[in-house]
Structure formats: C-alpha cells, structure tokens
Motif scaffolding. Structure first.
Motif, PDB file in Angstrom:
ATOM      1  N   TYR A  53    -114.731  60.796  71.295  1.00 29.53           N
ATOM      2  CA  TYR A  53    -112.633  60.649  71.987  1.00 29.53           C
ATOM      3  C   TYR A  53    -112.615  60.884  72.906  1.00 29.53           C
ATOM      4  O   TYR A  53    -111.088  59.976  72.905  1.00 29.53           O
ATOM      5  CB  TYR A  53    -113.009  62.971  71.885  1.00 29.53           C
ATOM      6  N   ILE A  54    -113.240  60.933  73.963  1.00 29.00           N
ATOM      7  CA  ILE A  54    -112.896  60.740  75.516  1.00 29.00           C
ATOM      8  C   ILE A  54    -112.203  59.144  75.797  1.00 29.00           C
ATOM      9  O   ILE A  54    -111.642  58.567  75.766  1.00 29.00           O
ATOM     10  CB  ILE A  54    -113.414  61.103  76.413  1.00 29.00           C
ATOM     11  N   PHE A  55    -112.768  58.064  74.989  1.00 24.34           N
ATOM     12  CA  PHE A  55    -112.616  56.792  75.421  1.00 24.34           C
ATOM     13  C   PHE A  55    -111.385  55.992  74.458  1.00 24.34           C
ATOM     14  O   PHE A  55    -111.604  55.530  74.515  1.00 24.34           O
ATOM     15  CB  PHE A  55    -113.848  56.552  75.214  1.00 24.34           C
ATOM     16  N   GLU A  56    -111.534  57.385  73.207  1.00 22.05           N
ATOM     17  CA  GLU A  56    -110.395  56.824  72.981  1.00 22.05           C
ATOM     18  C   GLU A  56    -108.951  57.075  72.589  1.00 22.05           C
ATOM     19  O   GLU A  56    -108.552  56.433  72.453  1.00 22.05           O
ATOM     20  CB  GLU A  56    -110.832  56.967  70.829  1.00 22.05           C
ATOM     21  N   ARG A  57    -109.115  57.995  73.490  1.00 22.76           N
ATOM     22  CA  ARG A  57    -107.333  58.664  73.642  1.00 22.76           C
ATOM     23  C   ARG A  57    -107.380  58.124  74.410  1.00 22.76           C
ATOM     24  O   ARG A  57    -106.225  58.184  75.426  1.00 22.76           O
ATOM     25  CB  ARG A  57    -108.195  60.804  74.049  1.00 22.76           C
ATOM     26  N   ILE A  58    -108.209  57.631  75.517  1.00 23.07           N
ATOM     27  CA  ILE A  58    -107.370  56.579  77.246  1.00 23.07           C
ATOM     28  C   ILE A  58    -107.494  55.074  76.471  1.00 23.07           C
ATOM     29  O   ILE A  58    -107.232  54.831  77.426  1.00 23.07           O
ATOM     30  CB  ILE A  58    -108.208  57.087  78.062  1.00 23.07           C
ATOM     31  N   LEU A  59    -107.362  55.352  75.459  1.00 23.69           N
ATOM     32  CA  LEU A  59    -107.107  53.835  75.289  1.00 23.69           C
ATOM     33  C   LEU A  59    -108.595  52.759  76.058  1.00 23.69           C
ATOM     34  O   LEU A  59    -107.001  51.062  75.878  1.00 23.69           O
ATOM     35  CB  LEU A  59    -105.663  53.100  75.657  1.00 23.69           C
ATOM     36  N   ARG A  74    -110.772  50.509  84.750  1.00 25.40           N
ATOM     37  CA  ARG A  74    -110.216  51.732  84.965  1.00 25.40           C
ATOM     38  C   ARG A  74    -110.436  52.788  84.165  1.00 25.40           C
ATOM     39  O   ARG A  74    -111.038  54.106  84.796  1.00 25.40           O
ATOM     40  CB  ARG A  74    -108.999  51.540  85.540  1.00 25.40           C
ATOM     41  N   ASP A  75    -110.041  52.474  83.290  1.00 23.64           N
ATOM     42  CA  ASP A  75    -110.149  54.005  82.404  1.00 23.64           C
ATOM     43  C   ASP A  75    -111.995  54.296  81.759  1.00 23.64           C
ATOM     44  O   ASP A  75    -111.886  55.186  81.727  1.00 23.64           O
ATOM     45  CB  ASP A  75    -108.938  53.416  80.463  1.00 23.64           C
ATOM     46  N   THR A  76    -112.757  53.408  81.929  1.00 21.89           N
ATOM     47  CA  THR A  76    -113.651  53.766  81.540  1.00 21.89           C
ATOM     48  C   THR A  76    -113.783  54.515  82.788  1.00 21.89           C
ATOM     49  O   THR A  76    -114.579  55.475  82.112  1.00 21.89           O
ATOM     50  CB  THR A  76    -114.579  51.950  81.357  1.00 21.89           C
ATOM     51  N   VAL A  77    -114.260  54.810  84.174  1.00 23.61           N
ATOM     52  CA  VAL A  77    -114.462  54.948  84.531  1.00 23.61           C
ATOM     53  C   VAL A  77    -114.012  56.047  85.189  1.00 23.61           C
ATOM     54  O   VAL A  77    -114.551  57.260  85.275  1.00 23.61           O
ATOM     55  CB  VAL A  77    -114.689  54.024  86.223  1.00 23.61           C
ATOM     56  N   MET A  78    -112.596  56.346  84.977  1.00 23.55           N
ATOM     57  CA  MET A  78    -111.634  56.782  84.503  1.00 23.55           C
ATOM     58  C   MET A  78    -112.560  58.182  83.463  1.00 23.55           C
ATOM     59  O   MET A  78    -112.530  59.224  83.109  1.00 23.55           O
ATOM     60  CB  MET A  78    -110.295  57.673  84.531  1.00 23.55           C
ATOM     61  N   GLY A  79    -112.724  57.761  82.166  1.00 18.12           N
ATOM     62  CA  GLY A  79    -112.858  58.458  80.966  1.00 18.12           C
ATOM     63  C   GLY A  79    -114.478  59.486  81.500  1.00 18.12           C
ATOM     64  O   GLY A  79    -114.688  59.929  80.733  1.00 18.12           O
TER      65      GLY A  79
END
Length: 481
Positions: A53-59, A74-79
């Motif tokens: 869910y998280i990885f899909e939602r933060i694109l 960045r988004d992978t680390v943040m997710g």
C-alpha cells in the motif's frame, strides 16, 4: 515469465518487493542464529500488506518508470521509514516487540531499503537493455485526437512500458487532422512535425484509413491496437472489432471521457457489470479504511499528548470571557451531510445562522485571548475529537459554515465536489497560502481549486507533506486571524 511479459509495476508489487523483504528478514535471522518463529512470519505478512500500500501510494513506481532516480530513492527510503514506524507502533501497542531480536530487526530495517533500491536498479538496467535492443511490443493507434495525443505522450514519458508506436490510422486527410487539432497538431501529416510533437517515441506518420488497419496488422504482426474513436463512430468501431479478431493482436479502447476534468476517474465493476467512475471519492475501499485508521490513531495520540495544553486553554477561555468554552458550528461534512464542528471559543459571539461574518484582522469581536488562539490555530484543537467521532479527517478540505456553503455553491463550479471527502483540520489549500479570510470571490475560488487538486492527487505521502507544512506555517503564524 520474463520481465517483458509483466507490467513492471505488477512485477515489483507482487513478486520482487515481497521477495526482497521476506528474504532479507530470513537471511538476517540466519546470520544472527535466530529461529524464524511464527512471530517473524506474522511480521512478514503484515509488512507485505503495509508495503504494498505505502509504496504504491507514494508513487515510487511512477518515479522509477520515468527515470527519476533521485526521487525514486528518496521515496523508497521515506516509504520504508513509514513502514518501520507503523511496525514499531504496532509492536509496542500489541506488546509483541519482546518476541523479536533487536539486532535482527535493526539490521533488517537498515538493509531492506538498500536491497530494494539495488534490486530495482538492476531490473531497470535489464529493462533498459531490452528497450535499447528493440525488444518492444509493436503498437498502432486508430484515430488521432486530443485523447490519443495524451496517450502518445504518456507512452513517450514511460519508455519502460516497452511499447513501440509505429503510426496511426485515420479516415481524415492530414490537413483535416491538423485543422481539427489546431495548436495541438503542429502538422501531424508530415514526419518531421510528428517527431517534434511526440519524441522520443518513433511514432511514424499517418499509415492510412481504417480500411488499411487489418491488412497492416496482419502483415506486420502488430501486438497491440489502441482505438481512439468517439462513441459516435460506433459502426466503424464495430467493424474493426469484427475484423481484428482474425489477427493475434490485443485490442484496447481509449475512452474519450478523459477529455473532461474528472476526479478519481477509473473503471470499476458493480457485480459483473463494468462502469466508469467519473467523479469518485479517493477514499473508497482499502484507501478509505487506511485513511480512517490512520486518522483515528493519530488523533488519539495527539489528544493524549496535548491534553494538558487543551485543559489550560479551556480554563483560560472560561475565565477571560463569559460564554461556553467550546464553540459549536454547523458545517457540511462527507457527502454534504451536516455535522457539528468543535473549536475553542475565540469570539464574544457564537454565530451559526444564515448570515455569518468571517473573522477579520483586528476584529473587535475577539476575546482577550481569542486573537492569539486564532493566530496560532490553537482554537482548532477540539476538532481532533471530531476526527475520533469519524466526522472529520486530519487532512482534507477545510469545512465551511453552512451559510458560506450555500452562498459559494451557487457561485463556484464544482464547489460541492470538495464534500466527496471528510473535511480536514488542515488541507492543501491552507498550506499553499489560502487560509484565513476570503473577502473576495477569487480567494475562495483558489481555495476550491486546491481542494479539488488534493482529491485528484491524494496519497499518504501528500497527507504527510501537508501535516509537516502545517506545523511550519503555524509556527510562522501566516494569514490566520
């Protein structure tokens, strides 16, 4: 199955990411000589659902496809940090954290995002190699219009779809196509003009009329056909659908509904009947469940942490001016239903009728501490109880008084669409400077535009960004009085 056979996002979500997460945890327990108990298995299952869910939602997958590597990292680390925070919270809330080795979990938390990034970059390298070696699926488009041009640009922006658009078919001459598209075409009839419009995809030029489609598909063994004809062309569409099954091509229809300014448009099923959602709330299905749970947990945590401050404010309101501590006002909530919103009273009046005057700078109606409460947004704290009641969300379009709703719904197109979500304590409009008094119609229009942008582009990442920006804005005390 090969990478070329799978949609890349599905490959990540359903195969690669779960495998990396599971295998990293299993390997870590083996390195530390820990038994892989049933608690670790439960941890794996929970992490799978949360990460999907998280990885899909933060694109992160969209950034991967577009080649935005820094944004992807960045988004992978943040997710992953969000996932870790959720797991830690659940561990302490359920008292299961003692069932795990601290060394194993700490190593797993650190190594997993590195493994995810490394594996994704490896797959990206493989797919890039396939792309440059020409291992692409051949495709054609039938019908040139704004809808199909949007599709062509989308393919150009995502080369890792591995689609080679060879050309288009249209009954009209190149001159008529140019005239119908106006400034969008730039002369689609000749090759150089086509290249200038839709590069980097080698799209080619007009390949002929509709009568040439089937012979071309049969001769060149085309993998995919995208039909972009208006619904008024039903007889021509039906003729194509009768003839193309005599080939091995896959047929896709590009509906022209997307030329409209839609909100959360998508295909859904009611039973076995396909329908098109044109203006839908983003918080349906699992999205709505996740939004509600995160709102409840965060609101409960904030109330517990800020309860001493809220008690102090309540006493200050009580002893500095006559009247109730809590100001209650009718607002419109989800689906336009009337709700009661709570605030610490900051004025000597408690207006809730057909005519309500918005607060202004140096308003004479403020109590002794009212201006301070409004400026610091501390008067909004009781709305976290509205969140616990399920009437509001932490992030969403700000609720307006019923009197203001009835006024602006007649003046601003699409105004009521903001009620496709629960009203929020903060929102996208507020963190972009559109908070406070809306003394002219243009300010309210700008606020509504930002509210609708939020509903069209909602994600967990966007919610977190809005919450962070809200804290910074409150500290600066911008536009609130």
């Amino acid at each position: 199955m090969t990478v070329n056979d799978l949609p890349i996002v599905a490959f990540f979500k359903h195969l690669l990411d779960p495998f990396i997460i599971w295998s990293t945890l299993i390997l870590t327990t083996w390195i530390y000589h820990e038994d892989f108990t049933s608690y670790y298995l439960i941890l794996v299952i929970i992490t799978f659902f949360i990460s999907s869910y998280i990885f899909e939602r933060i694109l992160i997958y969209r950034n991967w496809r577009k080649g935005r590597l820094l944004a992807y990292v960045r988004d992978t680390v943040m997710g992953w940090l969000i996932i870790v925070a959720i797991l830690i919270f659940l561990g302490y809330a359920t008292k299961f954290h003692n069932q795990f080795s601290v060394e194993v979990l700490l190593t797993w938390f650190i190594v997993t995002p590195l493994m995810l990034i490394a594996s994704h970059l490896t797959v990206r390298s493989i797919v890039a190699s396939l792309y440059h070696r020409g291992k692409l699926r051949s495709a054609i488009v039938i019908g040139i219009n704004e809808n199909s041009l949007h599709f062509i640009k989308h393919i150009a922006d995502h080369p890792f779809f591995l689609i080679n658009l060879q050309g288009f078919f249209d009954e009209r001459s190149s001159t008529r196509i140019d005239a119908s598209l106006g400034s969008h075409s730039n002369g689609l009839g000749d090759q150089s003009a086509v290249d200038s419009v839709i590069r980097p995809v080698d799209f080619g030029s007009r390949l002929g009329g509709l009568e040439s489609v089937v012979p071309y598909v049969q001769k060149h063994i085309i993998d995919m056909v995208f039909i972009s004809l208006p619904m008024s062309s039903q007889p021509r569409i039906q003729k194509l659908m009768d003839e193309l099954p005599d080939t091995t091509t896959s047929i896709y229809f590009l509906p022209d509904i997307y030329i409209f300014d839609l909100m959360q448009a998508r295909f859904e099923y009611i039973g076995d009947i396909p329908v098109v959602a044109m203006n839908e709330s983003p918080f349906t299905g699992i999205d709505g469940v996740v939004k509600s749970i995160s709102d409840f947990m965060l609101a409960l945590l904030i109330i517990v942490l800020l309860s001493p401050l809220m008690v102090s404010i309540a006493l200050a309101v009580k002893f500095t001016s006559p009247g109730p501590v809590i100001f209650k006002q009718r607002r419109y909530g989800l689906n336009g239903e009337e709700i009661t919103v709570y605030k610490f009273r900051s004025m000597t009046v408690t207006e809730d009728g057909a005519d309500i005057q918005q607060a202004q700078q140096n308003d004479q109606r403020f109590t002794k501490i009212g201006s301070f409460l409004r400026r610091t947004s501390l008067d909004e704290l009781p709305q976290f109880f509205n969140v616990l009641q399920g009437r509001m969300s932490i992030v969403g379009p700000r609720p307006h008084a019923v009197a203001h709703n009835e006024l602006y719904r007649k003046l601003i197109k699409g105004y009521m669409l903001r009620h496709k979500a629960k009203p929020g304590i903060t929102g996208w409009a507020q963190v972009n400077g559109w908070r406070g008094e809306t003394e002219v119609l243009e300010k309210m229009q700008a606020r509504i535009e930002h509210d609708l942008y939020y509903l069209k582009n909602w994600s967990i990442w966007l919610d977190l960004w809005i919450i962070l920006k809200t804290v910074l804005i409150v500290l600066r005390k911008d536009n609130a009085y």
